[in-house]
Design a protein around this motif. Structure first.
Motif, PDB file in Angstrom:
ATOM      1  N   ALA A 235      44.607  42.724  41.849  1.00 32.88           N
ATOM      2  CA  ALA A 235      44.036  42.685  43.193  1.00 32.88           C
ATOM      3  C   ALA A 235      42.992  43.775  43.378  1.00 32.88           C
ATOM      4  O   ALA A 235      43.061  44.833  42.750  1.00 32.88           O
ATOM      5  CB  ALA A 235      45.149  42.872  44.234  1.00 32.88           C
ATOM      6  N   LEU A 236      42.000  43.492  44.212  1.00 32.12           N
ATOM      7  CA  LEU A 236      41.009  44.496  44.632  1.00 32.12           C
ATOM      8  C   LEU A 236      40.234  45.073  43.455  1.00 32.12           C
ATOM      9  O   LEU A 236      39.929  46.263  43.415  1.00 32.12           O
ATOM     10  CB  LEU A 236      41.708  45.629  45.417  1.00 32.12           C
ATOM     11  N   LEU A 237      39.897  44.221  42.488  1.00 29.95           N
ATOM     12  CA  LEU A 237      39.237  44.696  41.265  1.00 29.95           C
ATOM     13  C   LEU A 237      37.729  44.806  41.388  1.00 29.95           C
ATOM     14  O   LEU A 237      37.091  45.502  40.587  1.00 29.95           O
ATOM     15  CB  LEU A 237      39.554  43.752  40.102  1.00 29.95           C
ATOM     16  N   LEU A 238      37.132  44.125  42.349  1.00 27.73           N
ATOM     17  CA  LEU A 238      35.677  44.011  42.407  1.00 27.73           C
ATOM     18  C   LEU A 238      35.082  44.943  43.455  1.00 27.73           C
ATOM     19  O   LEU A 238      35.748  45.342  44.400  1.00 27.73           O
ATOM     20  CB  LEU A 238      35.272  42.570  42.696  1.00 27.73           C
ATOM     21  N   GLY A 239      33.825  45.283  43.262  1.00 29.83           N
ATOM     22  CA  GLY A 239      33.108  46.079  44.246  1.00 29.83           C
ATOM     23  C   GLY A 239      33.243  47.570  44.066  1.00 29.83           C
ATOM     24  O   GLY A 239      32.589  48.344  44.768  1.00 29.83           O
ATOM     25  N   GLY A 240      34.068  48.017  43.113  1.00 28.35           N
ATOM     26  CA  GLY A 240      34.258  49.447  42.904  1.00 28.35           C
ATOM     27  C   GLY A 240      33.515  50.000  41.711  1.00 28.35           C
ATOM     28  O   GLY A 240      33.717  51.156  41.335  1.00 28.35           O
ATOM     29  N   GLY A 241      32.677  49.186  41.097  1.00 24.84           N
ATOM     30  CA  GLY A 241      31.888  49.662  39.979  1.00 24.84           C
ATOM     31  C   GLY A 241      32.519  49.494  38.616  1.00 24.84           C
ATOM     32  O   GLY A 241      31.969  49.970  37.627  1.00 24.84           O
ATOM     33  N   LEU A 242      33.669  48.831  38.534  1.00 21.67           N
ATOM     34  CA  LEU A 242      34.263  48.588  37.228  1.00 21.67           C
ATOM     35  C   LEU A 242      33.368  47.619  36.448  1.00 21.67           C
ATOM     36  O   LEU A 242      32.905  46.622  37.001  1.00 21.67           O
ATOM     37  CB  LEU A 242      35.674  48.019  37.362  1.00 21.67           C
ATOM     38  N   PRO A 243      33.134  47.894  35.154  1.00 21.38           N
ATOM     39  CA  PRO A 243      32.153  47.111  34.397  1.00 21.38           C
ATOM     40  C   PRO A 243      32.703  45.807  33.836  1.00 21.38           C
ATOM     41  O   PRO A 243      33.098  45.722  32.672  1.00 21.38           O
ATOM     42  CB  PRO A 243      31.755  48.072  33.272  1.00 21.38           C
ATOM     43  N   PHE A 244      32.715  44.788  34.670  1.00 21.04           N
ATOM     44  CA  PHE A 244      33.098  43.451  34.222  1.00 21.04           C
ATOM     45  C   PHE A 244      31.845  42.642  33.906  1.00 21.04           C
ATOM     46  O   PHE A 244      30.811  42.790  34.551  1.00 21.04           O
ATOM     47  CB  PHE A 244      33.915  42.738  35.297  1.00 21.04           C
ATOM     48  N   ASP A 245      31.962  41.770  32.904  1.00 21.46           N
ATOM     49  CA  ASP A 245      30.855  40.895  32.549  1.00 21.46           C
ATOM     50  C   ASP A 245      30.921  39.571  33.293  1.00 21.46           C
ATOM     51  O   ASP A 245      29.907  38.885  33.441  1.00 21.46           O
ATOM     52  CB  ASP A 245      30.868  40.633  31.038  1.00 21.46           C
TER      53      ASP A 245
ATOM     54  N   PHE B  11      29.733  37.193  45.606  1.00 15.98           N
ATOM     55  CA  PHE B  11      29.026  37.534  44.372  1.00 15.98           C
ATOM     56  C   PHE B  11      29.811  37.256  43.090  1.00 15.98           C
ATOM     57  O   PHE B  11      29.256  37.373  41.987  1.00 15.98           O
ATOM     58  CB  PHE B  11      28.609  39.014  44.382  1.00 15.98           C
ATOM     59  N   ALA B  12      31.079  36.916  43.181  1.00 13.18           N
ATOM     60  CA  ALA B  12      31.844  36.612  41.973  1.00 13.18           C
ATOM     61  C   ALA B  12      31.208  35.427  41.243  1.00 13.18           C
ATOM     62  O   ALA B  12      30.632  34.530  41.864  1.00 13.18           O
ATOM     63  CB  ALA B  12      33.297  36.310  42.314  1.00 13.18           C
ATOM     64  N   ASP B  13      31.318  35.428  39.921  1.00 13.77           N
ATOM     65  CA  ASP B  13      30.719  34.358  39.126  1.00 13.77           C
ATOM     66  C   ASP B  13      31.432  33.028  39.332  1.00 13.77           C
ATOM     67  O   ASP B  13      30.813  31.966  39.291  1.00 13.77           O
ATOM     68  CB  ASP B  13      30.770  34.736  37.637  1.00 13.77           C
ATOM     69  N   VAL B  14      32.739  33.094  39.529  1.00 12.98           N
ATOM     70  CA  VAL B  14      33.549  31.899  39.791  1.00 12.98           C
ATOM     71  C   VAL B  14      34.421  32.191  41.002  1.00 12.98           C
ATOM     72  O   VAL B  14      35.147  33.191  41.019  1.00 12.98           O
ATOM     73  CB  VAL B  14      34.443  31.531  38.587  1.00 12.98           C
ATOM     74  N   VAL B  15      34.344  31.348  42.011  1.00 14.35           N
ATOM     75  CA  VAL B  15      35.159  31.510  43.215  1.00 14.35           C
ATOM     76  C   VAL B  15      36.044  30.278  43.347  1.00 14.35           C
ATOM     77  O   VAL B  15      35.562  29.142  43.300  1.00 14.35           O
ATOM     78  CB  VAL B  15      34.281  31.668  44.475  1.00 14.35           C
ATOM     79  N   VAL B  16      37.331  30.530  43.491  1.00 13.11           N
ATOM     80  CA  VAL B  16      38.298  29.444  43.581  1.00 13.11           C
ATOM     81  C   VAL B  16      39.074  29.574  44.886  1.00 13.11           C
ATOM     82  O   VAL B  16      39.678  30.621  45.147  1.00 13.11           O
ATOM     83  CB  VAL B  16      39.295  29.466  42.404  1.00 13.11           C
ATOM     84  N   ARG B  17      39.042  28.553  45.685  1.00 14.05           N
ATOM     85  CA  ARG B  17      39.886  28.535  46.884  1.00 14.05           C
ATOM     86  C   ARG B  17      41.315  28.247  46.446  1.00 14.05           C
ATOM     87  O   ARG B  17      41.575  27.249  45.775  1.00 14.05           O
ATOM     88  CB  ARG B  17      39.394  27.481  47.872  1.00 14.05           C
TER      89      ARG B  17
END
Length: 212
Positions: A141-151, A190-196
């Motif tokens: 949870a809460l992995l995005l937006g904090g600058g972690l370098p994901f491809d 902004f996520a590359d894949v968004v799933v509802r």
């Protein structure tokens, strides 16, 4: 933007196809991001065997195995949503031990877990080698937006009503953290894949007009 209903099995198949098609010389670092109610760990785990069947080595790392010690994590109490949002995961440790080694120029020597939250001590896990071409899956949870370098980022989104309905009563105190995440970070934008993921039996892909 359009919403495309998809079966859980087809979702795994399409994600597998996309990840397997990434540049084999690198080690794609993939975030599978979502609230506990969406169970991102389960989706990441479901990708492991199909990717291996296509010849891609895979390592699945759970953010829950990179929590800070309880003395730090629970400094402001056990049910503080701001602390949960801002500092439960040891992001420097996750970056140092997992994301950077798997990244460009990295050694591929990755620590699969750092902290045993139940015992509140170091997990004492052994390092593993993720070879070039291997896929790193990091779920939590809460992995995005904090600058972690994901491809590549996969975000599982729930409506506020579904999130409230499906969140374990013992975790309802975290709901303000996810409202803040949606407002301040807006990972679905902004996520590359968004799933509802309001209903895990009937997920749906959110596709932009240029998606294929």
């Amino acid at each position: 933007m359009r919403i495309r209903p998809i079966s859980p099995d087809r979702l795994v198949a399409e994600l597998t196809e996309r990840l397997a098609g990434t540049e084999p010389a690198g080690r794609p670092r993939v975030a599978v991001d979502g609230a506990p109610a969406a169970d991102p760990d389960a989706l990441a785990a479901a990708l492991v065997d199909p990717l291996r069947a296509l010849g891609r080595p895979v390592l699945h790392v759970r953010a829950a195995d990179f929590l800070r010690p309880a003395s730090v994590r629970l400094e402001h109490g056990r049910t503080n949503p701001d602390a949960y949002y801002e500092g439960w995961v040891d992001e420097p440790g996750l970056r140092r031990e997992v994301l950077d080694p798997a990244g460009p120029g990295g050694t591929g020597r990755v620590l699969p877990s750092l902290w045993d939250a139940r015992a509140d001590r170091a997990s004492r896990a052994a390092y593993v080698e993720l070879p070039p071409g291997g896929v790193l899956l990091v779920s939590g949870a809460l992995l995005l937006g904090g600058g972690l370098p994901f491809d590549l980022a996969v975000h599982l989104v729930l409506s506020p009503a579904a999130l409230a309905r499906r969140t374990d009563p013992e975790l309802r105190w975290t709901l303000p953290a996810f409202a803040r995440y949606a407002d301040e970070v807006a990972p679905a934008s902004f996520a590359d894949v968004v799933v509802r993921f309001d209903d895990p039996r009937h997920p749906a892909l959110v596709e932009s007009p240029v998606s294929h």
